[in-house]
Motif scaffolding. Structure first.
Motif, PDB file in Angstrom:
ATOM      1  N   GLY A   1       0.784  -1.228   0.000  1.00  0.00           N
ATOM      2  CA  GLY A   1       0.000   0.000   0.000  1.00  0.00           C
ATOM      3  C   GLY A   1       0.815   1.277   0.000  1.00  0.00           C
ATOM      4  N   ARG A   2       2.131   1.174   0.160  1.00  0.00           N
ATOM      5  CA  ARG A   2       3.003   2.354   0.148  1.00  0.00           C
ATOM      6  C   ARG A   2       3.619   2.518  -1.233  1.00  0.00           C
ATOM      7  N   ILE A   3       3.712   3.750  -1.684  1.00  0.00           N
ATOM      8  CA  ILE A   3       4.354   4.026  -2.964  1.00  0.00           C
ATOM      9  C   ILE A   3       5.863   4.058  -2.762  1.00  0.00           C
ATOM     10  N   VAL A   4       6.557   3.278  -3.586  1.00  0.00           N
ATOM     11  CA  VAL A   4       8.018   3.185  -3.507  1.00  0.00           C
ATOM     12  C   VAL A   4       8.586   3.274  -4.917  1.00  0.00           C
ATOM     13  N   ALA A   5       9.906   3.362  -5.008  1.00  0.00           N
ATOM     14  CA  ALA A   5      10.561   3.334  -6.314  1.00  0.00           C
ATOM     15  C   ALA A   5      10.448   1.925  -6.909  1.00  0.00           C
ATOM     16  N   GLU A   6      10.371   1.856  -8.229  1.00  0.00           N
ATOM     17  CA  GLU A   6      10.237   0.571  -8.920  1.00  0.00           C
ATOM     18  C   GLU A   6      11.360  -0.400  -8.547  1.00  0.00           C
ATOM     19  N   LYS A   7      12.571   0.116  -8.428  1.00  0.00           N
ATOM     20  CA  LYS A   7      13.725  -0.729  -8.104  1.00  0.00           C
ATOM     21  C   LYS A   7      13.551  -1.400  -6.742  1.00  0.00           C
ATOM     22  N   GLU A   8      13.077  -0.636  -5.762  1.00  0.00           N
ATOM     23  CA  GLU A   8      12.845  -1.209  -4.425  1.00  0.00           C
ATOM     24  C   GLU A   8      11.819  -2.335  -4.482  1.00  0.00           C
ATOM     25  N   ALA A   9      10.768  -2.123  -5.278  1.00  0.00           N
ATOM     26  CA  ALA A   9       9.730  -3.158  -5.394  1.00  0.00           C
ATOM     27  C   ALA A   9      10.283  -4.409  -6.070  1.00  0.00           C
ATOM     28  N   MET A  10      11.127  -4.231  -7.091  1.00  0.00           N
ATOM     29  CA  MET A  10      11.717  -5.405  -7.762  1.00  0.00           C
ATOM     30  C   MET A  10      12.577  -6.207  -6.786  1.00  0.00           C
ATOM     31  N   GLU A  11      13.338  -5.522  -5.963  1.00  0.00           N
ATOM     32  CA  GLU A  11      14.175  -6.223  -4.983  1.00  0.00           C
ATOM     33  C   GLU A  11      13.315  -6.960  -3.949  1.00  0.00           C
ATOM     34  N   LYS A  12      12.208  -6.342  -3.563  1.00  0.00           N
ATOM     35  CA  LYS A  12      11.298  -6.986  -2.603  1.00  0.00           C
ATOM     36  C   LYS A  12      10.623  -8.208  -3.230  1.00  0.00           C
ATOM     37  N   ILE A  13      10.257  -8.104  -4.510  1.00  0.00           N
ATOM     38  CA  ILE A  13       9.666  -9.256  -5.209  1.00  0.00           C
ATOM     39  C   ILE A  13      10.674 -10.400  -5.241  1.00  0.00           C
ATOM     40  N   ALA A  14      11.907 -10.078  -5.597  1.00  0.00           N
ATOM     41  CA  ALA A  14      12.954 -11.112  -5.647  1.00  0.00           C
ATOM     42  C   ALA A  14      13.124 -11.756  -4.279  1.00  0.00           C
ATOM     43  N   GLU A  15      13.158 -10.946  -3.246  1.00  0.00           N
ATOM     44  CA  GLU A  15      13.302 -11.468  -1.880  1.00  0.00           C
ATOM     45  C   GLU A  15      12.142 -12.387  -1.512  1.00  0.00           C
ATOM     46  N   LYS A  16      10.929 -11.968  -1.821  1.00  0.00           N
ATOM     47  CA  LYS A  16       9.747 -12.778  -1.492  1.00  0.00           C
ATOM     48  C   LYS A  16       9.747 -14.095  -2.259  1.00  0.00           C
ATOM     49  N   LEU A  17      10.051 -14.040  -3.557  1.00  0.00           N
ATOM     50  CA  LEU A  17      10.042 -15.261  -4.362  1.00  0.00           C
ATOM     51  C   LEU A  17      11.124 -16.232  -3.910  1.00  0.00           C
ATOM     52  N   LEU A  18      12.311 -15.714  -3.632  1.00  0.00           N
ATOM     53  CA  LEU A  18      13.419 -16.595  -3.258  1.00  0.00           C
ATOM     54  C   LEU A  18      13.283 -17.170  -1.849  1.00  0.00           C
ATOM     55  N   SER A  19      12.545 -16.487  -0.988  1.00  0.00           N
ATOM     56  CA  SER A  19      12.366 -16.993   0.380  1.00  0.00           C
ATOM     57  C   SER A  19      11.084 -17.808   0.535  1.00  0.00           C
ATOM     58  N   ALA A  20      10.279 -17.882  -0.514  1.00  0.00           N
ATOM     59  CA  ALA A  20       9.004 -18.607  -0.438  1.00  0.00           C
ATOM     60  C   ALA A  20       9.242 -20.117  -0.407  1.00  0.00           C
TER      61      ALA A  20
ATOM     62  N   GLU B   1      10.671  -5.292 -18.785  1.00  0.00           N
ATOM     63  CA  GLU B   1      10.627  -5.172 -17.325  1.00  0.00           C
ATOM     64  C   GLU B   1      10.689  -6.550 -16.662  1.00  0.00           C
ATOM     65  N   VAL B   2      10.063  -7.541 -17.298  1.00  0.00           N
ATOM     66  CA  VAL B   2      10.138  -8.909 -16.758  1.00  0.00           C
ATOM     67  C   VAL B   2      11.582  -9.389 -16.769  1.00  0.00           C
ATOM     68  N   ARG B   3      12.283  -9.129 -17.878  1.00  0.00           N
ATOM     69  CA  ARG B   3      13.694  -9.534 -17.956  1.00  0.00           C
ATOM     70  C   ARG B   3      14.535  -8.785 -16.912  1.00  0.00           C
ATOM     71  N   ASN B   4      14.202  -7.522 -16.659  1.00  0.00           N
ATOM     72  CA  ASN B   4      14.906  -6.759 -15.616  1.00  0.00           C
ATOM     73  C   ASN B   4      14.704  -7.409 -14.240  1.00  0.00           C
ATOM     74  N   LEU B   5      13.478  -7.853 -13.979  1.00  0.00           N
ATOM     75  CA  LEU B   5      13.188  -8.521 -12.706  1.00  0.00           C
ATOM     76  C   LEU B   5      13.935  -9.852 -12.622  1.00  0.00           C
ATOM     77  N   THR B   6      14.010 -10.564 -13.719  1.00  0.00           N
ATOM     78  CA  THR B   6      14.772 -11.820 -13.748  1.00  0.00           C
ATOM     79  C   THR B   6      16.238 -11.546 -13.410  1.00  0.00           C
ATOM     80  N   ALA B   7      16.777 -10.451 -13.953  1.00  0.00           N
ATOM     81  CA  ALA B   7      18.173 -10.095 -13.668  1.00  0.00           C
ATOM     82  C   ALA B   7      18.370  -9.790 -12.188  1.00  0.00           C
ATOM     83  N   VAL B   8      17.407  -9.137 -11.558  1.00  0.00           N
ATOM     84  CA  VAL B   8      17.490  -8.843 -10.119  1.00  0.00           C
ATOM     85  C   VAL B   8      17.523 -10.150  -9.330  1.00  0.00           C
ATOM     86  N   ILE B   9      16.684 -11.097  -9.716  1.00  0.00           N
ATOM     87  CA  ILE B   9      16.647 -12.388  -9.015  1.00  0.00           C
ATOM     88  C   ILE B   9      17.960 -13.138  -9.207  1.00  0.00           C
ATOM     89  N   LYS B  10      18.463 -13.143 -10.443  1.00  0.00           N
ATOM     90  CA  LYS B  10      19.745 -13.815 -10.696  1.00  0.00           C
ATOM     91  C   LYS B  10      20.857 -13.195  -9.861  1.00  0.00           C
TER      92      LYS B  10
END
Length: 192
Positions: free
Chosen positions: A37-56, A177-186
């Motif tokens: 619910g908080r507005i953040v920079a796109e980069k921060e959200a991508m890192e949080k997505i990567a963190e959530k997916l990798l820790s799931a 953008e999907v490929r950018n998110l994949t790069a963050v996860i990698k």
């Protein structure tokens, strides 16, 4: 910018959770995203997505008709990028059902019957799910149902403005953008 104390967090929030928009959550501008619910920079959200997916324990992607139907070359390119992203994150995939009305004859048992994404979440013990390529009206309803009845953490990768009812929402997500998110996860996995 409007601020609200309401947080879009995993539930179960209750039988009828409020729409996040009615609680003051607004959609992000271009280059921004939402985390709970908080507005953040796109980069921060991508890192949080990567963190959530990798820790799931059991992450899943739910690709919808906007990429499954292969409307055009861009949809096909995005679908391939999503497959790579899911594989990189170690997530499984459950395609969304074809929920579009079939004219001229509508079968109410199939098209009007509400979806029950909470049942899919429960039966598969999904702790993090990603919606992508799902029509916005359908995604908003499903995300609310999931938040209301499960403890699943929801992520929406939207090609339009985002989804305030997801715990993390990126907007303007296309193949690049999907490929950018994949790069963050990698990168988080140590370059693997």
């Amino acid at each position: 910018m409007q601020e609200t104390n309401y947080r879009v967090i995993n539930g179960p929030e209750g039988y009828l959770p409020p729409a996040a928009a009615s609680m003051g959550v607004v959609l992000p501008d271009r280059g921004q995203a939402l985390i709970e619910g908080r507005i953040v920079a796109e980069k921060e959200a991508m890192e949080k997505i990567a963190e959530k997916l990798l820790s799931a324990k059991n992450p899943y992607f739910f690709p919808g008709p906007l990429i499954l139907w292969a409307w055009n070359d861009k949809a096909v390119e995005k679908a391939k990028a999503i497959k790579e992203l899911a594989d990189t994150a170690g997530a499984k995939i459950i395609p969304m059902s074809d929920y579009r009305p079939k004219y001229p004859m509508i079968n109410p048992a199939e098209e009007i019957n509400p979806n029950h994404p909470n049942l899919t979440i429960w039966h598969n013990k999904i702790d993090v799910c990603v919606f992508v390529g799902v029509h916005c009206h359908y995604a908003n309803l499903a995300l609310k149902i999931i938040r209301g009845g499960t403890d699943c953490y929801t992520i929406a990768l939207c090609a339009n403005y985002g989804h305030e009812d997801a715990m993390i929402s990126l907007r303007d997500v296309h193949a690049e953008e999907v490929r950018n998110l994949t790069a963050v996860i990698k990168k988080m996995k140590g370059g693997k």
